[in-house]
Design an enzyme around this catalytic site. Structure first.
Site, PDB file in Angstrom:
ATOM      1  N   ASP A  34      13.770  -7.192   7.221  1.00 29.25           N
ATOM      2  CA  ASP A  34      13.019  -6.021   6.784  1.00 29.25           C
ATOM      3  C   ASP A  34      13.417  -4.814   7.652  1.00 29.25           C
ATOM      4  O   ASP A  34      13.520  -4.933   8.878  1.00 29.25           O
ATOM      5  CB  ASP A  34      11.515  -6.283   6.894  1.00 29.25           C
ATOM      6  CG  ASP A  34      10.703  -5.286   6.094  1.00 29.25           C
ATOM      7  OD1 ASP A  34      10.102  -5.673   5.082  1.00 29.25           O
ATOM      8  OD2 ASP A  34      10.670  -4.092   6.497  1.00 29.25           O
ATOM      9  N   ASN A  89       3.212  -9.403  -1.949  1.00 28.26           N
ATOM     10  CA  ASN A  89       2.323  -8.404  -2.523  1.00 28.26           C
ATOM     11  C   ASN A  89       2.570  -8.311  -4.023  1.00 28.26           C
ATOM     12  O   ASN A  89       3.718  -8.415  -4.471  1.00 28.26           O
ATOM     13  CB  ASN A  89       2.568  -7.044  -1.870  1.00 28.26           C
ATOM     14  CG  ASN A  89       2.187  -7.030  -0.404  1.00 28.26           C
ATOM     15  OD1 ASN A  89       1.172  -7.592  -0.007  1.00 28.26           O
ATOM     16  ND2 ASN A  89       3.013  -6.400   0.426  1.00 28.26           N
ATOM     17  N   GLY A  95      -0.243  -3.173  -1.922  1.00 29.42           N
ATOM     18  CA  GLY A  95       0.720  -2.766  -0.901  1.00 29.42           C
ATOM     19  C   GLY A  95       2.160  -2.920  -1.341  1.00 29.42           C
ATOM     20  O   GLY A  95       3.078  -2.594  -0.586  1.00 29.42           O
ATOM     21  N   GLN A  96       2.391  -3.423  -2.560  1.00 27.04           N
ATOM     22  CA  GLN A  96       3.771  -3.572  -3.016  1.00 27.04           C
ATOM     23  C   GLN A  96       4.412  -2.202  -3.196  1.00 27.04           C
ATOM     24  O   GLN A  96       3.837  -1.318  -3.846  1.00 27.04           O
ATOM     25  CB  GLN A  96       3.830  -4.358  -4.339  1.00 27.04           C
ATOM     26  CG  GLN A  96       5.263  -4.658  -4.760  1.00 27.04           C
ATOM     27  CD  GLN A  96       5.363  -5.520  -6.026  1.00 27.04           C
ATOM     28  OE1 GLN A  96       4.362  -5.824  -6.672  1.00 27.04           O
ATOM     29  NE2 GLN A  96       6.591  -5.895  -6.367  1.00 27.04           N
ATOM     30  N   HIS A 102       9.613 -10.436  -3.785  1.00 27.25           N
ATOM     31  CA  HIS A 102      10.140 -10.897  -2.495  1.00 27.25           C
ATOM     32  C   HIS A 102       9.016 -11.524  -1.706  1.00 27.25           C
ATOM     33  O   HIS A 102       7.864 -11.083  -1.789  1.00 27.25           O
ATOM     34  CB  HIS A 102      10.745  -9.726  -1.705  1.00 27.25           C
ATOM     35  CG  HIS A 102       9.865  -8.528  -1.614  1.00 27.25           C
ATOM     36  ND1 HIS A 102       9.729  -7.617  -2.649  1.00 27.25           N
ATOM     37  CD2 HIS A 102       9.035  -8.099  -0.637  1.00 27.25           C
ATOM     38  CE1 HIS A 102       8.870  -6.677  -2.302  1.00 27.25           C
ATOM     39  NE2 HIS A 102       8.422  -6.947  -1.081  1.00 27.25           N
ATOM     40  N   LEU A 103       9.379 -12.526  -0.932  1.00 29.71           N
ATOM     41  CA  LEU A 103       8.457 -13.113   0.038  1.00 29.71           C
ATOM     42  C   LEU A 103       8.770 -12.521   1.391  1.00 29.71           C
ATOM     43  O   LEU A 103       9.929 -12.518   1.824  1.00 29.71           O
ATOM     44  CB  LEU A 103       8.667 -14.629   0.108  1.00 29.71           C
ATOM     45  CG  LEU A 103       7.942 -15.508  -0.903  1.00 29.71           C
ATOM     46  CD1 LEU A 103       8.415 -16.953  -0.738  1.00 29.71           C
ATOM     47  CD2 LEU A 103       6.434 -15.427  -0.727  1.00 29.71           C
ATOM     48  N   HIS A 104       7.731 -12.023   2.059  1.00 19.36           N
ATOM     49  CA  HIS A 104       7.866 -11.624   3.460  1.00 19.36           C
ATOM     50  C   HIS A 104       7.676 -12.879   4.308  1.00 19.36           C
ATOM     51  O   HIS A 104       6.663 -13.576   4.143  1.00 19.36           O
ATOM     52  CB  HIS A 104       6.757 -10.649   3.860  1.00 19.36           C
ATOM     53  CG  HIS A 104       6.746  -9.345   3.139  1.00 19.36           C
ATOM     54  ND1 HIS A 104       7.165  -8.176   3.719  1.00 19.36           N
ATOM     55  CD2 HIS A 104       6.351  -9.012   1.881  1.00 19.36           C
ATOM     56  CE1 HIS A 104       7.009  -7.176   2.867  1.00 19.36           C
ATOM     57  NE2 HIS A 104       6.513  -7.651   1.744  1.00 19.36           N
TER      58      HIS A 104
HETATM   59  P1  5GP Z   1       6.401  -4.535  -0.258  1.00 14.37           P
HETATM   60  O1  5GP Z   1       5.594  -3.416   0.341  1.00 14.37           O
HETATM   61  O2  5GP Z   1       6.986  -4.146  -1.587  1.00 14.37           O
HETATM   62  O3  5GP Z   1       5.699  -5.846  -0.288  1.00 14.37           O
HETATM   63  O4  5GP Z   1       7.604  -4.773   0.755  1.00 14.37           O
HETATM   64  C1  5GP Z   1       8.760  -4.007   0.756  1.00 14.37           C
HETATM   65  C2  5GP Z   1       9.395  -4.193   2.102  1.00 14.37           C
HETATM   66  O5  5GP Z   1      10.731  -3.762   2.014  1.00 14.37           O
HETATM   67  C3  5GP Z   1       8.732  -3.370   3.203  1.00 14.37           C
HETATM   68  O6  5GP Z   1       8.298  -4.230   4.245  1.00 14.37           O
HETATM   69  C4  5GP Z   1       9.827  -2.407   3.665  1.00 14.37           C
HETATM   70  O7  5GP Z   1       9.818  -2.221   5.056  1.00 14.37           O
HETATM   71  C5  5GP Z   1      11.092  -3.090   3.177  1.00 14.37           C
HETATM   72  N1  5GP Z   1      12.170  -2.183   2.810  1.00 14.37           N
HETATM   73  C6  5GP Z   1      12.060  -1.076   2.037  1.00 14.37           C
HETATM   74  N2  5GP Z   1      13.267  -0.515   1.852  1.00 14.37           N
HETATM   75  C7  5GP Z   1      14.152  -1.302   2.522  1.00 14.37           C
HETATM   76  C8  5GP Z   1      15.564  -1.226   2.693  1.00 14.37           C
HETATM   77  O8  5GP Z   1      16.258  -0.345   2.182  1.00 14.37           O
HETATM   78  N3  5GP Z   1      16.142  -2.204   3.431  1.00 14.37           N
HETATM   79  C9  5GP Z   1      15.412  -3.225   3.993  1.00 14.37           C
HETATM   80  N4  5GP Z   1      16.083  -4.123   4.716  1.00 14.37           N
HETATM   81  N5  5GP Z   1      14.078  -3.307   3.850  1.00 14.37           N
HETATM   82  C10 5GP Z   1      13.464  -2.365   3.120  1.00 14.37           C
END
Ligand code: 5GP
Ligand code: ZN
Length: 114
Positions: A34, A89, A95-96, A102-104
């Site tokens: 991330d 999310n 928070g998405q 994707h899985l964090h």
């Molecule tokens: P979400 O909020 O959709 O569950 O998670 C998206 C995640 O993607 C966030 O934790 C954010 O930091 C990460 N992210 C957003 N843009 C990029 C990117 O360009 N590269 C990487 N490696 N992570 C990203």
């Protein structure tokens, strides 16, 4: 639904149009760090198929979703990560921010604070 979406940042990472710190990749899944980590280890496990949200997963994605979890376990073991939190999310209000599922994976000593 198309495999890739040319407006999607994760599809661009999958296509190698923009860089990422890639940890693992096979024909169906990519794993990368991330860019804004919220834990000492914060990796994203991303199916290469463009599926916008958890609510868009269909019967035909069942095997892919199982494979995603097998890859989480494999990559964790290979990197000596034996405790972790998984988060997906679903929807802006949750928070998405990237609408490609994707899985964090969060791990490290601060994970309980996440
Ligand atoms: P979400 O909020 O959709 O569950 O998670 C998206 C995640 O993607 C966030 O934790 C954010 O930091 C990460 N992210 C957003 N843009 C990029 C990117 O360009 N590269 C990487 N490696 N992570 C990203
Ligand atoms: Zn995508």
């Amino acid at each position: 639904m198309s495999q890739l979406d040319n407006q999607c940042i994760f599809c661009k990472i999958i296509n190698k149009e923009i860089p990422a710190s890639i940890i693992f990749e096979d024909e169906k899944i990519i794993v990368f760090k991330d860019a804004f980590p919220k834990a000492p280890i914060h990796w994203l496990f991303v199916p290469k198929k463009h599926i916008p949200t958890h609510m868009d997963i269909s019967q035909e994605n069942k095997e892919l979703m199982g494979h995603l979890h097998v890859i989480v376990q494999k990559v964790a073991k290979e990197n000596n990560i034996n405790h972790y939190k998984l988060i997906m999310n679903c929807g802006y209000e949750s928070g998405q921010r990237v609408f490609h599922i994707h899985l964090h994976l969060l791990s490290g000593k601060t994970q309980e604070e996440v």
